[in-house]
Design a protein around this motif. Structure first.
Motif, PDB file in Angstrom:
ATOM      1  N   ASN A   1       8.132  24.222 -44.415  1.00  0.00           N
ATOM      2  CA  ASN A   1       9.332  23.434 -44.124  1.00  0.00           C
ATOM      3  C   ASN A   1       9.068  22.372 -43.057  1.00  0.00           C
ATOM      4  O   ASN A   1       9.885  22.140 -42.175  1.00  0.00           O
ATOM      5  CB  ASN A   1      10.489  24.352 -43.714  1.00  0.00           C
ATOM      6  CG  ASN A   1      11.823  23.651 -43.748  1.00  0.00           C
ATOM      7  OD1 ASN A   1      12.049  22.751 -44.564  1.00  0.00           O
ATOM      8  ND2 ASN A   1      12.719  24.037 -42.848  1.00  0.00           N
ATOM      9  N   ARG A   2       7.889  21.749 -43.155  1.00  0.00           N
ATOM     10  CA  ARG A   2       7.504  20.709 -42.220  1.00  0.00           C
ATOM     11  C   ARG A   2       6.674  19.646 -42.960  1.00  0.00           C
ATOM     12  O   ARG A   2       6.150  19.909 -44.035  1.00  0.00           O
ATOM     13  CB  ARG A   2       6.683  21.289 -41.063  1.00  0.00           C
ATOM     14  CG  ARG A   2       7.584  22.046 -40.078  1.00  0.00           C
ATOM     15  CD  ARG A   2       6.819  23.040 -39.253  1.00  0.00           C
ATOM     16  NE  ARG A   2       7.654  23.734 -38.296  1.00  0.00           N
ATOM     17  CZ  ARG A   2       8.501  24.722 -38.603  1.00  0.00           C
ATOM     18  NH1 ARG A   2       8.663  25.111 -39.848  1.00  0.00           N
ATOM     19  NH2 ARG A   2       9.209  25.319 -37.658  1.00  0.00           N
ATOM     20  N   LYS A   3       6.565  18.471 -42.354  1.00  0.00           N
ATOM     21  CA  LYS A   3       5.691  17.437 -42.921  1.00  0.00           C
ATOM     22  C   LYS A   3       4.244  17.866 -42.723  1.00  0.00           C
ATOM     23  O   LYS A   3       3.937  18.631 -41.799  1.00  0.00           O
ATOM     24  CB  LYS A   3       5.900  16.096 -42.204  1.00  0.00           C
ATOM     25  CG  LYS A   3       7.256  15.496 -42.409  1.00  0.00           C
ATOM     26  CD  LYS A   3       7.339  14.083 -41.846  1.00  0.00           C
ATOM     27  CE  LYS A   3       7.233  14.025 -40.356  1.00  0.00           C
ATOM     28  NZ  LYS A   3       7.453  12.689 -39.779  1.00  0.00           N
ATOM     29  N   VAL A   4       3.375  17.367 -43.593  1.00  0.00           N
ATOM     30  CA  VAL A   4       1.942  17.598 -43.440  1.00  0.00           C
ATOM     31  C   VAL A   4       1.202  16.283 -43.630  1.00  0.00           C
ATOM     32  O   VAL A   4       1.712  15.351 -44.254  1.00  0.00           O
ATOM     33  CB  VAL A   4       1.395  18.669 -44.421  1.00  0.00           C
ATOM     34  CG1 VAL A   4       2.093  20.011 -44.202  1.00  0.00           C
ATOM     35  CG2 VAL A   4       1.491  18.226 -45.848  1.00  0.00           C
ATOM     36  N   GLU A   5       0.014  16.217 -43.073  1.00  0.00           N
ATOM     37  CA  GLU A   5      -0.889  15.065 -43.250  1.00  0.00           C
ATOM     38  C   GLU A   5      -2.182  15.593 -43.833  1.00  0.00           C
ATOM     39  O   GLU A   5      -2.693  16.633 -43.389  1.00  0.00           O
ATOM     40  CB  GLU A   5      -1.143  14.414 -41.902  1.00  0.00           C
ATOM     41  CG  GLU A   5      -2.127  13.250 -41.964  1.00  0.00           C
ATOM     42  CD  GLU A   5      -2.402  12.652 -40.604  1.00  0.00           C
ATOM     43  OE1 GLU A   5      -3.531  12.162 -40.404  1.00  0.00           O
ATOM     44  OE2 GLU A   5      -1.498  12.669 -39.722  1.00  0.00           O
ATOM     45  N   VAL A   6      -2.723  14.884 -44.819  1.00  0.00           N
ATOM     46  CA  VAL A   6      -3.949  15.305 -45.514  1.00  0.00           C
ATOM     47  C   VAL A   6      -5.077  14.328 -45.186  1.00  0.00           C
ATOM     48  O   VAL A   6      -4.882  13.118 -45.288  1.00  0.00           O
ATOM     49  CB  VAL A   6      -3.723  15.335 -47.035  1.00  0.00           C
ATOM     50  CG1 VAL A   6      -4.999  15.738 -47.758  1.00  0.00           C
ATOM     51  CG2 VAL A   6      -2.572  16.243 -47.402  1.00  0.00           C
ATOM     52  N   ARG A   7      -6.230  14.881 -44.787  1.00  0.00           N
ATOM     53  CA  ARG A   7      -7.414  14.048 -44.564  1.00  0.00           C
ATOM     54  C   ARG A   7      -8.643  14.735 -45.154  1.00  0.00           C
ATOM     55  O   ARG A   7      -8.855  15.931 -44.927  1.00  0.00           O
ATOM     56  CB  ARG A   7      -7.673  13.848 -43.069  1.00  0.00           C
ATOM     57  CG  ARG A   7      -6.665  12.983 -42.389  1.00  0.00           C
ATOM     58  CD  ARG A   7      -7.217  12.572 -41.052  1.00  0.00           C
ATOM     59  NE  ARG A   7      -6.148  12.202 -40.156  1.00  0.00           N
ATOM     60  CZ  ARG A   7      -6.330  11.874 -38.888  1.00  0.00           C
ATOM     61  NH1 ARG A   7      -7.539  11.915 -38.379  1.00  0.00           N
ATOM     62  NH2 ARG A   7      -5.329  11.526 -38.150  1.00  0.00           N
ATOM     63  N   PRO A   8      -9.474  13.961 -45.865  1.00  0.00           N
ATOM     64  CA  PRO A   8     -10.735  14.530 -46.336  1.00  0.00           C
ATOM     65  C   PRO A   8     -11.636  14.832 -45.136  1.00  0.00           C
ATOM     66  O   PRO A   8     -11.620  14.103 -44.141  1.00  0.00           O
ATOM     67  CB  PRO A   8     -11.355  13.419 -47.181  1.00  0.00           C
ATOM     68  CG  PRO A   8     -10.249  12.446 -47.456  1.00  0.00           C
ATOM     69  CD  PRO A   8      -9.261  12.591 -46.341  1.00  0.00           C
ATOM     70  N   ILE A   9     -12.408  15.899 -45.238  1.00  0.00           N
ATOM     71  CA  ILE A   9     -13.407  16.218 -44.218  1.00  0.00           C
ATOM     72  C   ILE A   9     -14.712  15.594 -44.672  1.00  0.00           C
ATOM     73  O   ILE A   9     -15.169  15.833 -45.785  1.00  0.00           O
ATOM     74  CB  ILE A   9     -13.535  17.749 -44.037  1.00  0.00           C
ATOM     75  CG1 ILE A   9     -12.213  18.310 -43.514  1.00  0.00           C
ATOM     76  CG2 ILE A   9     -14.696  18.069 -43.088  1.00  0.00           C
ATOM     77  CD1 ILE A   9     -12.194  19.818 -43.376  1.00  0.00           C
ATOM     78  N   LEU A  10     -15.302  14.788 -43.818  1.00  0.00           N
ATOM     79  CA  LEU A  10     -16.544  14.075 -44.181  1.00  0.00           C
ATOM     80  C   LEU A  10     -17.761  14.958 -44.040  1.00  0.00           C
ATOM     81  O   LEU A  10     -17.826  15.842 -43.266  1.00  0.00           O
ATOM     82  CB  LEU A  10     -16.702  12.825 -43.306  1.00  0.00           C
ATOM     83  CG  LEU A  10     -15.550  11.840 -43.400  1.00  0.00           C
ATOM     84  CD1 LEU A  10     -15.774  10.684 -42.421  1.00  0.00           C
ATOM     85  CD2 LEU A  10     -15.413  11.290 -44.821  1.00  0.00           C
TER      86      LEU A  10
END
Length: 107
Positions: A98-107
């Motif tokens: 029930n919260r926003k999320v941010e997605v980032r690829p791991i290099l």
């Protein structure tokens, strides 16, 4: 490919029992489907310490690096074959916690 999914919160409260239960169900599903790598919740930003050792001596500052209304409340590290799958999983994680999320690829 691995992705880091940050949970973004703007409240001072912890997850409700209902949110915790939904997160547990989501985590179990990630494990069952082979997407689980690691996850964790984070303490409040007020418990943070910023460490800067770029100079002659290390400097330690209490509190978060940035003052903000939103902060990182937790994270998942997920395995996914591509960004589309990672985004689908992140959307389900956002619903569960029930919260926003941010997605980032791991290099």
């Amino acid at each position: 490919m691995q992705y880091l999914v940050f949970v973004i919160d703007d409240t001072a409260g912890l997850a409700t029992p209902e949110e915790e239960a939904a997160i547990d169900v989501f985590n179990d599903r990630l494990m069952a489907e082979g997407h689980w790598v690691f996850a964790g919740g984070l303490a409040a930003p007020s418990s943070a310490t910023v460490v800067d050792n770029r100079g002659e001596e290390a400097m330690f500052t209490d509190g978060p690096f940035l003052e903000s209304k939103e902060y990182l409340a937790g994270f998942w590290i997920m395995d996914a074959p591509d960004l589309d799958v990672a985004l689908k999983l992140a959307a389900e994680g956002s619903k569960a916690c029930n919260r926003k999320v941010e997605v980032r690829p791991i290099l």
